[in-house]
Design an enzyme around this catalytic site. Sequence first.
Site, short mmCIF file in Angstrom:
data_model
loop_
_atom_site.label_atom_id
_atom_site.label_comp_id
_atom_site.label_asym_id
_atom_site.label_seq_id
_atom_site.Cartn_x
_atom_site.Cartn_y
_atom_site.Cartn_z
N GLY A 24 0.77 -1.24 0.00
CA GLY A 24 0.00 0.00 0.00
C GLY A 24 0.80 1.28 0.00
N GLY A 26 2.67 2.43 -2.54
CA GLY A 26 2.72 3.05 -3.86
C GLY A 26 3.80 2.53 -4.77
CE LYS A 27 5.40 -3.24 -3.24
NZ LYS A 27 4.43 -3.01 -2.15
CB THR A 28 1.87 -0.62 -8.59
OG1 THR A 28 2.00 -1.93 -8.02
CG2 THR A 28 1.39 -0.74 -10.03
CB SER A 29 1.68 4.68 -8.14
OG SER A 29 0.38 4.22 -7.90
CG ASP A 51 1.70 -7.50 -5.82
OD1 ASP A 51 1.20 -8.50 -5.28
OD2 ASP A 51 1.58 -6.36 -5.35
CB THR A 510 -3.90 -1.05 -4.03
OG1 THR A 510 -3.41 -0.47 -5.25
CG2 THR A 510 -3.09 -2.30 -3.72
#
Length: 599
Positions: A24, A26-29, A51, A510
């Site tokens: 949560g 913000g790795k993907t963003s 992931d 998410t």
Amino acid sequence: MKLPLFRPDPASSTRYLFFTGKGGVGKTSLSCATALKLAQAGKRVLLVSTDPASNLDEVLMTTLTNQPTPVPGVPGLDALNINPVQAAAAYRERLIGPMRGVLPEAALRSMEEQLSGSCTVEIAAFDEFSGLIGNPAAAQEYDHVIFDTAPTGHTLRLMSLAKAWDQFLDNNTSGTSCLGPLAGLEKQRVIYENTVKTLADAAATTLVLVSRPQLSALREAQRTSGELRALGVTNQCLIINGTFETNCPQDVTAQAMQLRGEAALSKAAAFIESMPSFITPLRPINILGIAGLRVLLEGDASATSAVSLETDWVAPEMRSLEDLVSDIEKQGHGVIMTMGKGGVGKTTVAAAIAVLLARRGHAVHLSTTDPAAHVAQTLDGQVAGLTVSRIDPAAETAAYQQEVLGNQGAQMDAAGRSLLEEDLRSPCTEEIAVFRAFAREVGLGTQRFVVLDTAPTGHTLLLLDASEAYHRELQRQARSTQPEEVLHLLDHLRDPDFTHILLVTLPEATPVHEAAALQEDLRRAHIEPHAWVINQSLLGCGSCDPLLQRREQTEHRYIREVVEKQAKRTAWLPWQAEEPIGPDALARLASSKLQSVCA
């Protein structure tokens, strides 16, 4: 503490970048935004998610597979999802397939069960993306390969011990580890070794630690940093995502949010200053699509102002936590579990429920595995009828490891014992050790209410349901006969009158979608969640801060999704200006109603 803004630099970026951190944060963003920036600079970029609950498709608004797919509107950028579950299935078949027709069916079934653990899923994902790093011919047309979610320290340690495999196999009576038959890994040894070397090469790889301005997230980043640094992955930087400053001095919510972040950064100052560190400000919109990614890094004013407030939006009917407890307490005893993504407030919700039940005259036991669960720990001895305990994963695992080493390890030489010790440091071992403690706590629910923010993952429940892999794993490492509460755990969890599972989420993309995936896992194991709890909502907060006003508006979509599509029952909790510490504060939180907040 003044830190520079994060701005990906195409001129200095290494070929490989790994984004890792607590759920949560913000790795993907941030990995997507970095890939976008590099591609716009004329680089060929491959973006890869490992992931198991990947939302890369959602952020990029592109349907992805396990093969590189061009991202529309961004020349030079391809993306793919490594699905760990599918990778594990292919991995199992690659090891077992050649033995079909050679070994008896019973032996093949045993191998399949040995390869059903979480470590197999982990190593299968590693197997997939190590091909992109350790094989010189792979991904050679790309200037940069960016990974959303890095390998764990456990996986890297195991790969670095490859040379000990032969000795381990010679001395291990079962011929397996938590990964199954190790002989099947031999063909990949060179690629694995090259991968580990590349990850430790500062000229080739950068580890990007992602955090929020929250102490728990910063501590997780610090733990990960130390573990991977010890393995030679030293080229690291830190991004603190979602920092917030307000220009509304009279706004209690905005001021509290800013002060919380500043306090967390101050307490973690030594870690932050130990490496290059950057910030990205909290943005007013969910980071979705190419336009949203530009907002994340650039703060595009036109995109921000284009988000209109739905002033006539009417919130759906949602209950207070107190209302849920009133329904549950009619049973007089049983188990209540809070489940969900990390950082959504499971412990706080569990503590609030425990206080309400105890104040209504019930005998209640509250248990957690979170070492930082001070919300729960501060209740110890404060409420009549309420007892509090913490399952210590380290202590449970240590006792478990000693039991196995005393049995299997006694006949091994130093190399074999070293690899066995590594096997016992795997997530599988801790999962099993904690699971036994969890089962003991659930068993107490026959006499009282037991409230747990400690819950097995959906994956573990499926293993218990679909096979006897859990028990096979115990037998493989020569464990003793399991107690009754372990053997009857699934029966307890499947009884809706005995166990009430609450899925806790934030009103964001998410957390909602990961909770939905967990709900599907539970249902496949024939366990039906009782309700969802939407926590830390800004709905009706009345903030004068324009950014928080717009963030409140973005919640609407996800609240609708929970109420209309996912939950049979929904409870709602507001964002708290002060963390609810102590029985009175937790009781007030539990009684919060949307209409009273909006009034």
